[in-house]
Design a protein around this motif. Structure first.
Motif, mmCIF file in Angstrom:
data_model
loop_
_atom_site.group_PDB
_atom_site.id
_atom_site.type_symbol
_atom_site.label_atom_id
_atom_site.label_comp_id
_atom_site.label_asym_id
_atom_site.label_seq_id
_atom_site.Cartn_x
_atom_site.Cartn_y
_atom_site.Cartn_z
ATOM 1 N N GLY A 54 6.662 8.766 7.488
ATOM 2 C CA GLY A 54 6.756 9.975 8.297
ATOM 3 C C GLY A 54 7.165 9.733 9.728
ATOM 4 N N ALA A 55 7.107 8.489 10.188
ATOM 5 C CA ALA A 55 7.420 8.184 11.583
ATOM 6 C C ALA A 55 8.864 7.716 11.724
ATOM 7 N N GLY A 56 9.546 8.231 12.742
ATOM 8 C CA GLY A 56 10.927 7.835 12.977
ATOM 9 C C GLY A 56 11.856 8.299 11.861
ATOM 10 N N LEU A 57 13.086 7.842 11.917
ATOM 11 C CA LEU A 57 14.080 8.251 10.922
ATOM 12 C C LEU A 57 13.775 7.665 9.540
ATOM 13 N N LEU A 111 14.915 -5.063 16.116
ATOM 14 C CA LEU A 111 14.451 -4.312 14.945
ATOM 15 C C LEU A 111 13.737 -5.194 13.920
ATOM 16 N N LEU A 112 13.907 -6.501 14.029
ATOM 17 C CA LEU A 112 13.361 -7.408 13.029
ATOM 18 C C LEU A 112 11.837 -7.387 13.041
ATOM 19 N N SER A 113 11.249 -7.298 11.864
ATOM 20 C CA SER A 113 9.792 -7.289 11.651
ATOM 21 C C SER A 113 9.137 -5.993 12.113
ATOM 22 N N LEU A 114 9.933 -4.974 12.411
ATOM 23 C CA LEU A 114 9.361 -3.690 12.814
ATOM 24 C C LEU A 114 8.723 -3.023 11.597
ATOM 25 N N ARG A 115 7.459 -2.642 11.737
ATOM 26 C CA ARG A 115 6.758 -1.930 10.660
ATOM 27 C C ARG A 115 6.883 -0.439 10.903
ATOM 28 N N VAL A 116 7.465 0.251 9.953
ATOM 29 C CA VAL A 116 7.706 1.694 10.061
ATOM 30 C C VAL A 116 6.714 2.430 9.164
ATOM 31 N N ASP A 155 0.814 -1.216 0.000
ATOM 32 C CA ASP A 155 0.000 0.000 0.000
ATOM 33 C C ASP A 155 0.850 1.271 0.000
ATOM 34 N N GLY A 156 2.182 1.113 0.120
ATOM 35 C CA GLY A 156 3.058 2.278 0.066
ATOM 36 C C GLY A 156 3.038 3.144 1.302
ATOM 37 N N ARG A 157 2.412 2.693 2.375
ATOM 38 C CA ARG A 157 2.270 3.518 3.573
ATOM 39 C C ARG A 157 3.372 3.298 4.600
ATOM 40 N N GLY A 158 4.304 2.447 4.295
ATOM 41 C CA GLY A 158 5.392 2.187 5.223
ATOM 42 C C GLY A 158 6.265 1.069 4.697
ATOM 43 N N HIS A 211 9.889 9.701 17.873
ATOM 44 C CA HIS A 211 10.631 8.657 18.578
ATOM 45 C C HIS A 211 9.738 7.478 18.958
ATOM 46 N N VAL A 212 8.817 7.156 18.033
ATOM 47 C CA VAL A 212 7.887 6.057 18.317
ATOM 48 C C VAL A 212 8.565 4.690 18.261
ATOM 49 N N TYR A 213 9.763 4.625 17.700
ATOM 50 C CA TYR A 213 10.445 3.335 17.576
ATOM 51 C C TYR A 213 11.684 3.235 18.475
#
Length: 297
Positions: A65-68, A57-62, A40-43, A92-94
């Motif tokens: 606009g959120a985080g670096l 960090l594995l499987s983290l969905r970003v 969907d291109g949203r992350g 700093h949500v992650y």
């Protein structure tokens, strides 16, 4: 940011794994990670780790606009923080995922093909460092190679899909594929295979080309005898282009430059044209094509 309709996206895992190895080696930074953009291109989802000490960090969905990484994705350009936990320009949500790795200086860079981001790559250090021109240039170089790899793999899949779709359905009444067009597609596909850096993928692609070419010839009507003047000989537009250039005395390299092709592609077209014309050399091929009315005299 979504994938264009009809675009076949390759498996990103081997491409990302290679890019992360290159990032660590060429930047000198100890940690690299990244992942592909969601449909969907949203992350994007971090699916590859290299040099990490944990799996936080594995499987983290970003999210965009959120985080670096999300900021780099939203801006469609690299973004750097010298001290991640002190950076005020990112959310700093992650932090909970970054903290176990004790990462400080991080760069995030999007991998883009045809204006669409395919993945996001990170390179990082566990101490605060100043990312100088050398490191940023190394990141840019790796990203460019990854973008080329993604583009090549997508083009390979697109051309392979076209070649396979040219095969007739199972019913007997279906029309046979256009052999000239299929030969042209397979010649270009073979040429693309030579640009694939992964040896395993390249060899698999070469084998697919060989099998598809064998299948197409087995299903296509037998070529008519190449007798001078025989009107049944059919050459593809690219084969005619190559012969026209050869007819004025150009070498393969000069033909490639004139037509915007690679020399090996020119050789493939020339060889295919010679086979159809029953010619044993390029001069004879030009003569027979002219006699058949396929080339201007």
């Amino acid at each position: 940011m979504t994938t264009p309709p009809g675009r076949r996206v390759p498996d990103p895992a081997p491409l990302l794994a290679r890019a992360l190895r290159d990032l660590r080696r060429e930047t000198g930074l100890p940690v690299a990670f990244g992942g592909p953009v969601t449909r969907d291109g949203r992350g994007f989802v971090i699916e590859q780790l290299n040099g990490t000490r944990t799996r936080s960090l594995l499987s983290l969905r970003v999210q965009t606009g959120a985080g670096l990484g999300g900021r780099a994705l939203a801006l469609a350009r690299p973004w750097v923080v010298d001290d991640y936990f002190a950076a005020e320009e990112i959310t700093h949500v992650y932090d909970h995922a970054v903290a176990p790795e004790h990462l400080r200086s991080i760069v995030a860079a999007p991998v883009r093909v045809d204006g669409v981001t395919r993945a996001v790559l990170y390179a990082a250090s566990r101490r605060t460092v100043d990312f100088g021109d050398r490191v940023l240039a190394a990141v840019a170089s790796v990203v460019r190679r990854a973008e080329r790899d993604f583009a090549v793999e997508e083009e390979v899949q697109r051309r392979l899909a076209v070649a396979l779709s040219a095969a007739p359905p199972a019913d007997r009444g279906a029309a046979a594929p256009d052999a000239a067009e299929l030969d042209e597609l397979l010649a270009e596909l073979s040429d693309i295979a030579e640009t694939v850096r992964d040896e395993g993928a390249r060899l698999r692609l070469v084998e697919v080309c060989r099998r598809a070419r064998s299948l197409s010839r087995g299903r296509s009507p037998a070529a008519p005898p190449a007798v001078p003047g025989a009107p049944a000989v059919r050459l593809s537009p690219r084969e005619l282009d190559v012969l026209a250039e050869v007819a004025v005395g150009r070498t393969n390299d000069e033909v490639a430059a004139a037509l915007g092709l690679l020399p090996n592609t020119v050789k493939s077209y020339l060889k295919s044209a010679m086979r159809k014309l029953g010619a044993s050399n390029r001069v004879q091929a030009v003569h027979r094509a002219r006699t058949a009315g396929l080339l201007d005299r």
